[in-house]
Design a protein around this motif. Structure first.
Motif, PDB file in Angstrom:
ATOM      1  N   CYS A  82      -6.781  10.994 -13.673  1.00  0.00           N
ATOM      2  CA  CYS A  82      -7.417   9.394 -14.041  1.00  0.00           C
ATOM      3  C   CYS A  82      -9.551   9.551 -13.890  1.00  0.00           C
ATOM      4  O   CYS A  82      -9.586   8.496 -14.261  1.00  0.00           O
ATOM      5  N   ILE A  83      -9.443  10.181 -12.369  1.00  0.00           N
ATOM      6  CA  ILE A  83     -11.163  10.480 -12.114  1.00  0.00           C
ATOM      7  C   ILE A  83     -11.672  10.896 -13.420  1.00  0.00           C
ATOM      8  O   ILE A  83     -12.575  10.706 -13.774  1.00  0.00           O
ATOM      9  N   LYS A  84     -11.184  12.134 -13.772  1.00  0.00           N
ATOM     10  CA  LYS A  84     -11.743  13.085 -15.282  1.00  0.00           C
ATOM     11  C   LYS A  84     -12.086  12.201 -15.990  1.00  0.00           C
ATOM     12  O   LYS A  84     -12.963  11.750 -16.278  1.00  0.00           O
ATOM     13  N   LYS A  85     -11.280  11.587 -16.251  1.00  0.00           N
ATOM     14  CA  LYS A  85     -10.815  10.469 -18.269  1.00  0.00           C
ATOM     15  C   LYS A  85     -11.112   9.320 -17.871  1.00  0.00           C
ATOM     16  O   LYS A  85     -11.247   8.872 -19.254  1.00  0.00           O
ATOM     17  N   GLY A  86     -10.910   8.686 -17.186  1.00  0.00           N
ATOM     18  CA  GLY A  86     -10.872   7.494 -17.099  1.00  0.00           C
ATOM     19  C   GLY A  86     -11.667   6.660 -17.142  1.00  0.00           C
ATOM     20  O   GLY A  86     -13.382   7.348 -16.904  1.00  0.00           O
ATOM     21  N   LYS A  87     -11.705   5.521 -17.244  1.00  0.00           N
ATOM     22  CA  LYS A  87     -13.232   4.364 -17.545  1.00  0.00           C
ATOM     23  C   LYS A  87     -13.098   4.082 -16.191  1.00  0.00           C
ATOM     24  O   LYS A  87     -13.010   4.450 -14.805  1.00  0.00           O
ATOM     25  N   SER A  88     -14.540   3.004 -15.925  1.00  0.00           N
ATOM     26  CA  SER A  88     -15.344   2.865 -14.837  1.00  0.00           C
ATOM     27  C   SER A  88     -13.528   2.320 -13.587  1.00  0.00           C
ATOM     28  O   SER A  88     -13.770   3.004 -12.277  1.00  0.00           O
ATOM     29  N   ASP A  89     -13.463   1.319 -14.330  1.00  0.00           N
ATOM     30  CA  ASP A  89     -12.494   0.385 -12.784  1.00  0.00           C
ATOM     31  C   ASP A  89     -10.931   1.374 -13.271  1.00  0.00           C
ATOM     32  O   ASP A  89     -10.826   1.226 -11.333  1.00  0.00           O
ATOM     33  N   GLU A  90     -10.745   1.973 -14.007  1.00  0.00           N
ATOM     34  CA  GLU A  90      -9.666   3.672 -13.460  1.00  0.00           C
ATOM     35  C   GLU A  90      -9.941   4.724 -12.364  1.00  0.00           C
ATOM     36  O   GLU A  90      -8.774   4.632 -11.623  1.00  0.00           O
ATOM     37  N   GLN A  91     -11.385   4.559 -13.237  1.00  0.00           N
ATOM     38  CA  GLN A  91     -11.625   5.290 -11.643  1.00  0.00           C
ATOM     39  C   GLN A  91     -11.897   5.016  -9.864  1.00  0.00           C
ATOM     40  O   GLN A  91     -11.846   5.876  -9.423  1.00  0.00           O
ATOM     41  N   CYS A  92     -11.975   3.568 -10.171  1.00  0.00           N
ATOM     42  CA  CYS A  92     -12.229   3.227  -8.700  1.00  0.00           C
ATOM     43  C   CYS A  92     -10.644   3.050  -8.504  1.00  0.00           C
ATOM     44  O   CYS A  92     -10.852   4.076  -7.379  1.00  0.00           O
ATOM     45  N   ALA A  93     -10.375   2.694  -8.958  1.00  0.00           N
ATOM     46  CA  ALA A  93      -8.938   2.540  -8.989  1.00  0.00           C
ATOM     47  C   ALA A  93      -8.182   3.540  -8.417  1.00  0.00           C
ATOM     48  O   ALA A  93      -7.187   4.190  -7.065  1.00  0.00           O
ATOM     49  N   ALA A  94      -8.093   5.081  -9.429  1.00  0.00           N
ATOM     50  CA  ALA A  94      -7.695   6.279  -8.742  1.00  0.00           C
ATOM     51  C   ALA A  94      -8.303   7.171  -7.248  1.00  0.00           C
ATOM     52  O   ALA A  94      -7.899   7.452  -6.443  1.00  0.00           O
ATOM     53  N   ALA A  95      -9.812   6.882  -7.110  1.00  0.00           N
ATOM     54  CA  ALA A  95     -10.097   6.873  -5.663  1.00  0.00           C
ATOM     55  C   ALA A  95      -9.905   6.070  -4.957  1.00  0.00           C
ATOM     56  O   ALA A  95      -9.640   6.885  -4.317  1.00  0.00           O
ATOM     57  N   GLY A  96      -9.267   4.792  -4.599  1.00  0.00           N
ATOM     58  CA  GLY A  96      -9.071   4.186  -3.680  1.00  0.00           C
ATOM     59  C   GLY A  96      -7.775   5.111  -3.661  1.00  0.00           C
ATOM     60  O   GLY A  96      -7.547   5.016  -2.265  1.00  0.00           O
ATOM     61  N   LEU A  97      -7.032   4.717  -4.452  1.00  0.00           N
ATOM     62  CA  LEU A  97      -5.469   5.780  -4.337  1.00  0.00           C
ATOM     63  C   LEU A  97      -5.718   7.407  -3.654  1.00  0.00           C
ATOM     64  O   LEU A  97      -4.416   7.246  -2.797  1.00  0.00           O
ATOM     65  N   ALA A  98      -6.567   8.482  -3.645  1.00  0.00           N
ATOM     66  CA  ALA A  98      -6.464   8.858  -3.507  1.00  0.00           C
ATOM     67  C   ALA A  98      -7.059   9.012  -1.563  1.00  0.00           C
ATOM     68  O   ALA A  98      -7.108  10.024  -0.747  1.00  0.00           O
ATOM     69  N   CYS A  99      -7.738   8.325  -1.662  1.00  0.00           N
ATOM     70  CA  CYS A  99      -8.537   7.990   0.218  1.00  0.00           C
ATOM     71  C   CYS A  99      -6.858   7.928   0.544  1.00  0.00           C
ATOM     72  O   CYS A  99      -6.525   8.344   2.143  1.00  0.00           O
ATOM     73  N   LEU A 100      -5.909   7.010  -0.246  1.00  0.00           N
ATOM     74  CA  LEU A 100      -4.704   6.040   0.919  1.00  0.00           C
ATOM     75  C   LEU A 100      -4.037   7.736   0.761  1.00  0.00           C
ATOM     76  O   LEU A 100      -2.793   7.619   2.182  1.00  0.00           O
ATOM     77  N   LEU A 101      -3.978   8.445  -0.137  1.00  0.00           N
ATOM     78  CA  LEU A 101      -2.868   9.575   0.278  1.00  0.00           C
ATOM     79  C   LEU A 101      -2.915  10.314   0.939  1.00  0.00           C
ATOM     80  O   LEU A 101      -2.481  10.777   1.768  1.00  0.00           O
ATOM     81  N   CYS A 102      -4.463  10.488   1.238  1.00  0.00           N
ATOM     82  CA  CYS A 102      -4.953  11.476   2.224  1.00  0.00           C
ATOM     83  C   CYS A 102      -4.196  10.438   3.940  1.00  0.00           C
ATOM     84  O   CYS A 102      -4.742  11.158   5.058  1.00  0.00           O
ATOM     85  N   VAL A 103      -4.982   9.526   3.677  1.00  0.00           N
ATOM     86  CA  VAL A 103      -4.776   8.613   5.047  1.00  0.00           C
ATOM     87  C   VAL A 103      -2.808   9.168   5.803  1.00  0.00           C
ATOM     88  O   VAL A 103      -2.156   8.612   6.533  1.00  0.00           O
ATOM     89  N   GLN A 104      -2.204   9.122   4.201  1.00  0.00           N
ATOM     90  CA  GLN A 104      -0.736   8.857   4.491  1.00  0.00           C
ATOM     91  C   GLN A 104      -0.290   9.790   5.292  1.00  0.00           C
ATOM     92  O   GLN A 104       0.378  10.391   6.195  1.00  0.00           O
ATOM     93  N   MET A 105      -0.652  11.068   4.062  1.00  0.00           N
ATOM     94  CA  MET A 105      -0.508  12.429   4.588  1.00  0.00           C
ATOM     95  C   MET A 105      -0.873  12.761   6.057  1.00  0.00           C
ATOM     96  O   MET A 105      -0.684  14.138   6.641  1.00  0.00           O
ATOM     97  N   GLY A 106      -2.439  12.613   6.262  1.00  0.00           N
ATOM     98  CA  GLY A 106      -3.457  12.802   8.059  1.00  0.00           C
ATOM     99  C   GLY A 106      -3.851  14.381   7.067  1.00  0.00           C
ATOM    100  O   GLY A 106      -3.900  14.672   6.469  1.00  0.00           O
ATOM    101  N   SER A 107      -3.618  14.386   8.876  1.00  0.00           N
ATOM    102  CA  SER A 107      -4.811  15.933   9.107  1.00  0.00           C
ATOM    103  C   SER A 107      -4.099  17.412   8.326  1.00  0.00           C
ATOM    104  O   SER A 107      -4.719  17.661   9.540  1.00  0.00           O
TER     105      SER A 107
END
Length: 400
Positions: A82-107
């Motif tokens: 989605c980040i590579k092929k999507g347009k602006s709104d889709e890229q923003c949503a995908a980047a936000g989901l990536a943050c939450l994915l790492c927050v859920q998984m922890g360090s």
């Protein structure tokens, strides 16, 4: 796609109602989430974006570690695509989901694998002048947060900070005129890159912190003259944090241009320009009063955050920067994650989660009727106080 709008408070329960089958509810939720994950591969851009937003809503309001653990590679691949092929709104949503994915998984190792896949893609978008400002802004924030969570590789930390520096340092001398720094269409990107860089600075080794302070402390004050309010505030809060770190690393720290800097900060803390909106002036004065106190008096106004039966005190700029960053990502789910997310509790040194059963929670929670009475009394008291202040017969002298 609107099913996730009901995830506002997972810790809540129905008062005076039938008991909920938690296992069935969890299964129903996981079934819906599986559907959303499948829809991130849909041909329709709108469908993909809606699925990403629904996943974001769920991830910010619930702890789904086991569910995500089994599907982390699938989710990572979907976000990357989605980040590579999507347009602006889709890229923003995908980047936000990536943050939450790492927050859920922890360090852990799992987050490292996610960052190894997404890190290069995020950096590419951040540095891509042809990409939309909104997408670059979201990717800069995501890059900072994900790197903050995955901190084992010091080389990667420095590389990420350098990438962000290359973005926000362009604001130092760009488009300067006799009145200061003029705002440009890249200002939002510069702000996101600066805040993400500042977050990463809080976890750097002492020697690196000293290098960065020497490099940026004399240049950051130029951003205080920017036309954009958010840039002025970001620069001011970063300066306060740099002074805090500098004094922690060196008790005899001395800043040569202190008088000039305090004059600038005092002017912003008492700004009365008529061409600025009242709301903006109030916000600016409030922030810069705190920044001025930090720079001049080494003082920080302690804030208290309540979540469930617990309390957390924010008593320094480092803690404030970290809290504000995660609150921006988690939104209304911040309190729930502070209660239940092991990673965030470690970051803020809260210890293991406090385990409370439903019966204990119910005794702590006031009834609807009691809450109604309290709100009514508070409303009447506010109305009386305001009426007194507005009454022309009131003694004006007592307020000055």
């Amino acid at each position: 796609m609107s099913h996730c709008s009901g995830f506002s408070d997972p810790a809540s329960f129905t008062e005076d109602g039938p008991e909920v089958d938690e296992e069935a509810t969890q299964e129903d939720l996981e079934y819906k989430l599986k559907g959303f994950i499948d829809l991130t591969l849909d041909k329709s851009a709108k469908t993909r974006q809606a699925a990403l937003e629904s996943l974001k809503s769920a991830f910010s309001s619930k702890i789904l570690y086991e569910f995500i653990m089994e599907r982390r590679m699938t989710l990572t691949d979907s976000i990357e695509r989605c980040i590579k092929k999507g347009k602006s709104d889709e890229q923003c949503a995908a980047a936000g989901l990536a943050c939450l994915l790492c927050v859920q998984m922890g360090s852990g190792i799992e987050s490292e694998e996610i960052f190894k896949t997404l890190g290069p893609v995020l950096k590419k978008i951040v540095c891509d002048g042809t990409a939309s400002i909104q997408a670059r802004q979201a990717c800069a924030t995501c890059l900072g947060i994900c790197c903050f969570i995955v901190t084992d590789d010091i080389t990667e930390l420095y590389s990420t900070m350098e990438c962000l520096e290359n973005i926000f340092t362009k604001a130092y001398q760009r488009d300067r005129d006799t009145n200061g720094v003029s705002s440009t269409h890249n200002t939002a990107l510069h702000i996101s890159a600066l805040l993400a860089w500042t977050l990463l600075l809080t976890i750097c080794p002492v020697n690196e912190v000293k290098k960065k302070i020497e490099m940026h402390l004399h240049k950051l004050p130029s951003l205080l003259s920017c036309d954009d309010l958010n840039m002025r505030i970001a620069a001011g809060e970063t300066l306060a944090l740099l002074f805090e770190l500098a004094r922690e690393t060196d008790a005899d720290f001395f800043y040569e241009d202190m008088e000039l800097l305090t004059e600038k900060l005092r002017a912003l803390a008492t700004d009365g320009n008529k061409h600025r909106a009242k709301v903006d002036k109030r916000k600016q004065r409030s922030v810069f009063r705190d920044v001025l106190r930090a720079v001049e008096e080494r003082d920080f106004p302690t804030e208290m955050v309540k979540f469930g039966p617990e309390r957390m005190y924010i008593d320094c700029w480092v803690k404030k920067q970290t809290y504000d960053t995660f609150k921006e990502i988690l939104g209304s789910g911040m309190q729930y994650h502070l209660q239940s997310n092991d990673f965030l509790r470690n970051v803020f040194e809260l210890g293991p989660p406090v385990m409370l059963d439903a019966a204990t929670l119910k005794t702590m929670k006031i009834s609807r009727f009691e809450r109604h009475l309290y709100n009514s009394a508070a409303f009447k008291a506010r109305t009386k106080a305001r009426s007194k202040c507005r009454d022309k017969r009131a003694d004006v002298g007592e307020f000055f």
